[in-house]
Design a protein around this motif. Structure first.
Motif, PDB file in Angstrom:
ATOM      1  N   ALA A 105       0.833  -1.207   0.000  1.00  0.00           N
ATOM      2  CA  ALA A 105       0.000   0.000   0.000  1.00  0.00           C
ATOM      3  C   ALA A 105       0.867   1.256   0.000  1.00  0.00           C
ATOM      4  CB  ALA A 105      -0.933  -0.006   1.209  1.00  0.00           C
ATOM      5  N   HIS A 106       1.907   1.260   0.837  1.00  0.00           N
ATOM      6  CA  HIS A 106       2.791   2.426   0.917  1.00  0.00           C
ATOM      7  C   HIS A 106       3.559   2.603  -0.393  1.00  0.00           C
ATOM      8  CE1 HIS A 106       4.743   5.462   3.505  1.00  0.00           C
ATOM      9  NE2 HIS A 106       5.815   5.240   2.751  1.00  0.00           N
ATOM     10  N   THR A 107       4.032   1.492  -0.966  1.00  0.00           N
ATOM     11  CA  THR A 107       4.765   1.546  -2.232  1.00  0.00           C
ATOM     12  C   THR A 107       3.866   2.077  -3.344  1.00  0.00           C
ATOM     13  OG1 THR A 107       6.222  -0.282  -1.593  1.00  0.00           O
ATOM     14  CG2 THR A 107       6.006   0.171  -3.947  1.00  0.00           C
ATOM     15  N   ARG A 108       2.666   1.539  -3.439  1.00  0.00           N
ATOM     16  CA  ARG A 108       1.749   1.991  -4.495  1.00  0.00           C
ATOM     17  C   ARG A 108       1.423   3.479  -4.339  1.00  0.00           C
ATOM     18  NH1 ARG A 108      -0.870  -3.423  -3.643  1.00  0.00           N
ATOM     19  NH2 ARG A 108      -0.487  -4.599  -5.568  1.00  0.00           N
ATOM     20  N   ARG A 109       1.126   3.886  -3.138  1.00  0.00           N
ATOM     21  CA  ARG A 109       0.759   5.280  -2.891  1.00  0.00           C
ATOM     22  C   ARG A 109       1.929   6.214  -3.218  1.00  0.00           C
ATOM     23  NH1 ARG A 109      -1.073   4.289   1.668  1.00  0.00           N
ATOM     24  NH2 ARG A 109       0.761   4.751   2.943  1.00  0.00           N
ATOM     25  N   SER A 110       3.109   5.856  -2.775  1.00  0.00           N
ATOM     26  CA  SER A 110       4.283   6.700  -2.986  1.00  0.00           C
ATOM     27  C   SER A 110       4.688   6.740  -4.458  1.00  0.00           C
ATOM     28  CB  SER A 110       5.452   6.202  -2.137  1.00  0.00           C
ATOM     29  OG  SER A 110       5.138   6.262  -0.764  1.00  0.00           O
ATOM     30  N   MET A 111       4.699   5.570  -5.100  1.00  0.00           N
ATOM     31  CA  MET A 111       5.108   5.522  -6.495  1.00  0.00           C
ATOM     32  C   MET A 111       4.098   6.224  -7.390  1.00  0.00           C
ATOM     33  SD  MET A 111       8.075   4.170  -6.498  1.00  0.00           S
ATOM     34  CE  MET A 111       8.277   4.009  -8.271  1.00  0.00           C
ATOM     35  N   ARG A 112       2.827   6.059  -7.121  1.00  0.00           N
ATOM     36  CA  ARG A 112       1.807   6.726  -7.933  1.00  0.00           C
ATOM     37  C   ARG A 112       1.941   8.248  -7.816  1.00  0.00           C
ATOM     38  NH1 ARG A 112      -2.810   5.679 -10.905  1.00  0.00           N
ATOM     39  NH2 ARG A 112      -2.340   3.447 -10.733  1.00  0.00           N
ATOM     40  N   ALA A 113       2.131   8.737  -6.599  1.00  0.00           N
ATOM     41  CA  ALA A 113       2.286  10.181  -6.417  1.00  0.00           C
ATOM     42  C   ALA A 113       3.527  10.691  -7.144  1.00  0.00           C
ATOM     43  CB  ALA A 113       2.369  10.505  -4.931  1.00  0.00           C
ATOM     44  N   LEU A 114       4.631   9.945  -7.055  1.00  0.00           N
ATOM     45  CA  LEU A 114       5.875  10.363  -7.699  1.00  0.00           C
ATOM     46  C   LEU A 114       5.734  10.359  -9.215  1.00  0.00           C
ATOM     47  CD1 LEU A 114       8.848  11.122  -7.689  1.00  0.00           C
ATOM     48  CD2 LEU A 114       9.409   8.695  -7.363  1.00  0.00           C
ATOM     49  N   VAL A 115       5.189   9.272  -9.767  1.00  0.00           N
ATOM     50  CA  VAL A 115       5.056   9.175 -11.224  1.00  0.00           C
ATOM     51  C   VAL A 115       4.078  10.226 -11.747  1.00  0.00           C
ATOM     52  CG1 VAL A 115       4.353   7.677 -13.127  1.00  0.00           C
ATOM     53  CG2 VAL A 115       5.715   6.747 -11.250  1.00  0.00           C
ATOM     54  N   GLU A 116       2.979  10.441 -11.048  1.00  0.00           N
ATOM     55  CA  GLU A 116       2.036  11.501 -11.438  1.00  0.00           C
ATOM     56  C   GLU A 116       2.748  12.852 -11.507  1.00  0.00           C
ATOM     57  OE1 GLU A 116      -1.018  11.766 -12.382  1.00  0.00           O
ATOM     58  OE2 GLU A 116      -2.150  10.000 -11.755  1.00  0.00           O
ATOM     59  N   HIS A 117       3.558  13.135 -10.493  1.00  0.00           N
ATOM     60  CA  HIS A 117       4.267  14.418 -10.434  1.00  0.00           C
ATOM     61  C   HIS A 117       5.260  14.547 -11.585  1.00  0.00           C
ATOM     62  CE1 HIS A 117       5.868  18.040  -8.771  1.00  0.00           C
ATOM     63  NE2 HIS A 117       7.011  17.505  -8.370  1.00  0.00           N
ATOM     64  N   VAL A 118       6.003  13.477 -11.858  1.00  0.00           N
ATOM     65  CA  VAL A 118       7.007  13.510 -12.928  1.00  0.00           C
ATOM     66  C   VAL A 118       6.341  13.646 -14.290  1.00  0.00           C
ATOM     67  CG1 VAL A 118       8.717  12.092 -14.139  1.00  0.00           C
ATOM     68  CG2 VAL A 118       8.815  12.308 -11.653  1.00  0.00           C
ATOM     69  N   LEU A 119       5.290  12.883 -14.540  1.00  0.00           N
ATOM     70  CA  LEU A 119       4.628  12.946 -15.843  1.00  0.00           C
ATOM     71  C   LEU A 119       3.939  14.302 -16.051  1.00  0.00           C
ATOM     72  CD1 LEU A 119       3.177   9.331 -16.216  1.00  0.00           C
ATOM     73  CD2 LEU A 119       5.265  10.290 -17.207  1.00  0.00           C
TER      74      LEU A 119
END
Length: 392
Positions: free
Chosen positions: A345-359
């Motif tokens: 859950a923490h990995t998904r939440r963190s990675m999604r936020a990071l990738v959204e920000h980068v894209l």
């Protein structure tokens, strides 16, 4: 380009083989980066990986977290990990690197090496742990070490949590990109190069999300089925190096050449094995819409320029494969416990936020996801430097 803080080459007195250590940057006196072993490993390769580790660490900076990103480093040994003398060479390398590991370099598994092997060799080399340099930064060392050990003991459907979190992060990165593009998971076809720690876990999470894995490559060649491969069966049939036992393949599965994964009729390519897999000579074989860099540095810069000109998007390694490294520190510093559901859950939440920000940054700047990731990373490195002791 700024020179790294430390760059050294070690020559083994027994075999003449070489090993390398590059420390790109220290944060609070410590740097993080795995140790790889492969035939042909070079100082330039390790230097690039160390620079990438600085970026991976910084991209996960969150002032609300207990985990404060470390600096970036990397180690490498020029040897085939299957060589009969590879383990003894690893021990000698770690013994030579002991002062650095004790003082400021935290390391672990990377290409060609498992964490179990690194831990065993580190103990034989006289080290307390391959990450002992970070211990002085912990509030409660005993509790933190116990929490990480407990997390490494967790298995999910026969695979260790430490193997799975990286693939979870890679998969979530792609799913985020698909969501932004409005592409449904069902019907999205994937080819994966490498079925080791990162590639195997990525294939599992993508298949379970509803994508269809139609090709997988290992050292023996490419395994393909246009109707979709049974990922779980392949994972159960692989050896410690990610090589699938061909005797277990079901009827209808084809065995193709080792580089056929490149030209597979897919929407997504996931290079999850060696560096420099996609170059200017072979990039024109790719028809996929996305390349997701589960491996470190699999797409050469010139090849990426050509791919971009053809409308192919590369999701960069510094973002998508950063989940494993971050999970170690989230667990050790106490942001999460030794629990698979919490880790995912923490990995998904963190990675999604990071990738959204980068894209979103890439779209706003009219640039590539890699350039955007480096811009975001540079911003966060500057914020780290304002608050903490950083040296380069």
């Amino acid at each position: 380009m700024t020179a790294p803080l430390l760059s050294l080459t070690w020559t083994d007195h027994v075999t003449g083989r070489r090993g390398f250590l590059v420390v790109d940057r220290l944060v609070r006196g410590v740097a993080s980066g795995g140790l790889r072993m492969r035939e042909g490993c070079t100082l330039d390769e390790v230097t690039g990986l160390a620079r990438g580790m600085t970026m991976k660490e910084a991209l996960h900076f969150d002032p609300r977290s207990r985990y404060v990103p470390l600096g970036g480093a990397k180690g490498g040994i020029d040897c085939d990990p299957r060589d009969p003398g590879a383990y003894d060479l690893l021990v000698r390398y770690l013994r030579a690197m002991r002062p650095y590991i004790e003082s400021f370099w935290t390391t672990g598994e990377d290409l060609g090496l498992s964490q179990d092997l690194v831990d065993r060799a580190a103990a034989e080399a006289g080290l307390v742990s391959s990450i002992q340099a970070v211990y002085p930064l912990l509030d409660d060392e005993a509790a933190a070490r116990r929490r990480l050990a407990d997390a490494f003991a967790v298995e999910v459907d026969g695979i260790g949590l430490d193997e799975l979190v990286g693939g979870c992060g890679v998969a979530e990165s792609l799913l985020t990109a698909l969501d932004r593009a409005g592409v449904p998971y069902a019907g999205t076809r994937v080819a994966v190069q490498g079925l080791g720690t990162m590639g195997g876990a990525t294939a599992r999470f993508l298949a379970r999300a509803g994508l269809t894995v139609v090709a997988v490559a290992d050292v023996k060649g490419t395994i393909a089925d246009p109707a979709g491969l049974d990922v779980e069966a392949l994972l159960a049939a692989r050896d410690a190096y990610g090589t699938v036992d061909r005797a277990t393949l079901r009827p209808g599965v084809r065995e193709l050449g080792g580089d056929e994964w490149l030209s597979a009729d897919v929407d997504v390519l996931v290079p999850a094995a060696v560096s420099y897999a996609i170059d200017t000579a072979n990039q024109d074989r790719i028809t996929a819409r996305w390349i997701v860099e589960a491996a470190n540095m699999p797409v050469l810069p010139k090849a990426e320029e050509l791919l971009r000109a053809r409308g192919i998007t590369v999701l960069p390694d510094v973002v998508v494969n950063s989940g494993t490294n971050a999970w170690w520190w989230w667990t050790l510093f106490g942001d999460i416990g030794a629990d698979a559901d919490e880790a995912f859950a923490h990995t998904r939440r963190s990675m999604r936020a990071l990738v959204e920000h980068v894209l979103a940054r890439a779209e706003a700047d009219g640039t590539t996801p890699r350039a955007a990731a480096h811009a975001v990373g540079a911003d966060r490195i500057a914020r780290l430097a304002e608050r903490f002791d950083c040296h380069r």
